[in-house]
Scaffold this active site. Structure first.
Site, short mmCIF file in Angstrom:
data_model
loop_
_atom_site.label_atom_id
_atom_site.label_comp_id
_atom_site.label_asym_id
_atom_site.label_seq_id
_atom_site.Cartn_x
_atom_site.Cartn_y
_atom_site.Cartn_z
N GLU A 29 -1.15 -9.15 -11.44
CA GLU A 29 -1.52 -8.40 -10.24
C GLU A 29 -2.24 -7.14 -10.69
OE1 GLU A 29 2.07 -7.76 -7.91
OE2 GLU A 29 1.21 -5.95 -7.06
N ARG A 61 -4.95 0.83 -6.94
CA ARG A 61 -4.54 2.24 -6.98
C ARG A 61 -5.59 3.11 -7.66
NH1 ARG A 61 1.87 1.47 -8.66
NH2 ARG A 61 2.10 -0.28 -7.25
N LYS A 117 7.78 -10.13 -1.59
CA LYS A 117 8.09 -9.25 -2.71
C LYS A 117 9.32 -8.44 -2.27
CE LYS A 117 5.72 -5.23 -4.69
NZ LYS A 117 4.57 -4.90 -5.53
C1 3PG Z 1 4.98 -2.34 -7.57
O1 3PG Z 1 4.14 -1.90 -6.80
O2 3PG Z 1 5.35 -3.51 -7.57
C2 3PG Z 1 5.64 -1.38 -8.50
O3 3PG Z 1 4.90 -0.22 -8.71
C3 3PG Z 1 6.10 -1.99 -9.77
O4 3PG Z 1 7.18 -1.28 -10.15
P1 3PG Z 1 7.38 -0.80 -11.64
O5 3PG Z 1 6.20 0.09 -11.95
O6 3PG Z 1 8.68 -0.06 -11.65
O7 3PG Z 1 7.39 -2.01 -12.52
#
Ligand code: 3PG
Length: 212
Positions: free
Chosen positions: A41, A45, A129
């Site tokens: 993914e 951002r 999710k």
């Molecule tokens: C997301 O958007 O899925 C998260 O930012 C992922 O979380 P993590 O950075 O704690 O792995």
């Protein structure tokens, strides 16, 4: 085209990558592919994200590339236009749930409560999710949801690491786990593809290790 459940079943680990520089996207994806990763993914951002998705969709067919951090219908349309194989949100809105049904790529909305899950169900979704998985209750939360919602399926993300991913994958409703720990900002800044490959291998090995 695979539906979102089939895509998540490709897992069992889906790295989430935030790229400041689209020109490194291909090297990152190739390091993940060398480690055995087949789905990733790219978070919307940074200004580089859509260009990175476009490049990966053309140049690295070995890995399915989704657009993450889809917060608006505009983001969703931009992800489709860039050639993303699927789209993922950190939450969901009624307009996204509705618009995504008419788009040409599968969509994974996120939930962090039973009520949000019910809204998703009402809109016809079964795969979600679970974000932010750690702070929102971890594997125990998903176990608890399996009572009233046995048909729901999940990809938890948020605070997951190689050490904790197994506790999620052992929950029957979990198809895949995701997160950013495999592609840390420091490795990306140092163009340390070997480190990314190692982190990805460790994650897949942890995910596939036989139960003790
Ligand atoms: C997301 O958007 O899925 C998260 O930012 C992922 O979380 P993590 O950075 O704690 O792995």
């Amino acid at each position: 085209m695979l539906n979102i459940e089939d895509l998540l079943r490709i897992g069992p680990v889906m790295p989430l990558v935030t790229l400041e520089d689209a020109s490194v996207a291909e090297e990152v994806a190739r390091a993940l592919v060398r480690a055995g990763v087949r789905i990733m993914e790219v978070a919307l951002r940074t200004p580089a994200a859509l260009r990175a998705i476009e490049a990966l969709a053309r140049r690295v067919p070995e890995i399915r590339v989704g657009a993450g951090t889809v917060r608006t219908v505009k983001d969703l349309r931009a992800a489709v236009a860039a050639g993303a194989a699927f789209a993922v949100s950190p939450g969901a809105t009624p307009s996204l749930l509705d618009a995504a049904r008419r788009e040409s790529i599968p969509y994974l909305p996120a939930i962090a409560s039973a009520s949000e899950l019910m809204v998703g169900f009402e809109a016809g979704y079964r795969c979600f999710k679970f974000f932010p998985a750690g702070p929102a209750g971890g594997p125990a939360f998903l176990e608890a949801l399996a009572g009233p919602f046995p048909e729901a399926r999940f990809c938890p993300t948020g605070g997951i690491t190689a050490r904790t991913l197994r506790s999620y994958l052992e929950v029957r409703s979990v198809l895949c786990v995701g997160g950013s720990w495999i592609t840390p900002a420091s490795a990306l800044a140092q163009r340390d593809w070997k480190r990314i490959e190692r982190l990805a291998r460790t994650a897949l090995a942890a995910a596939r290790a036989p139960r003790r």
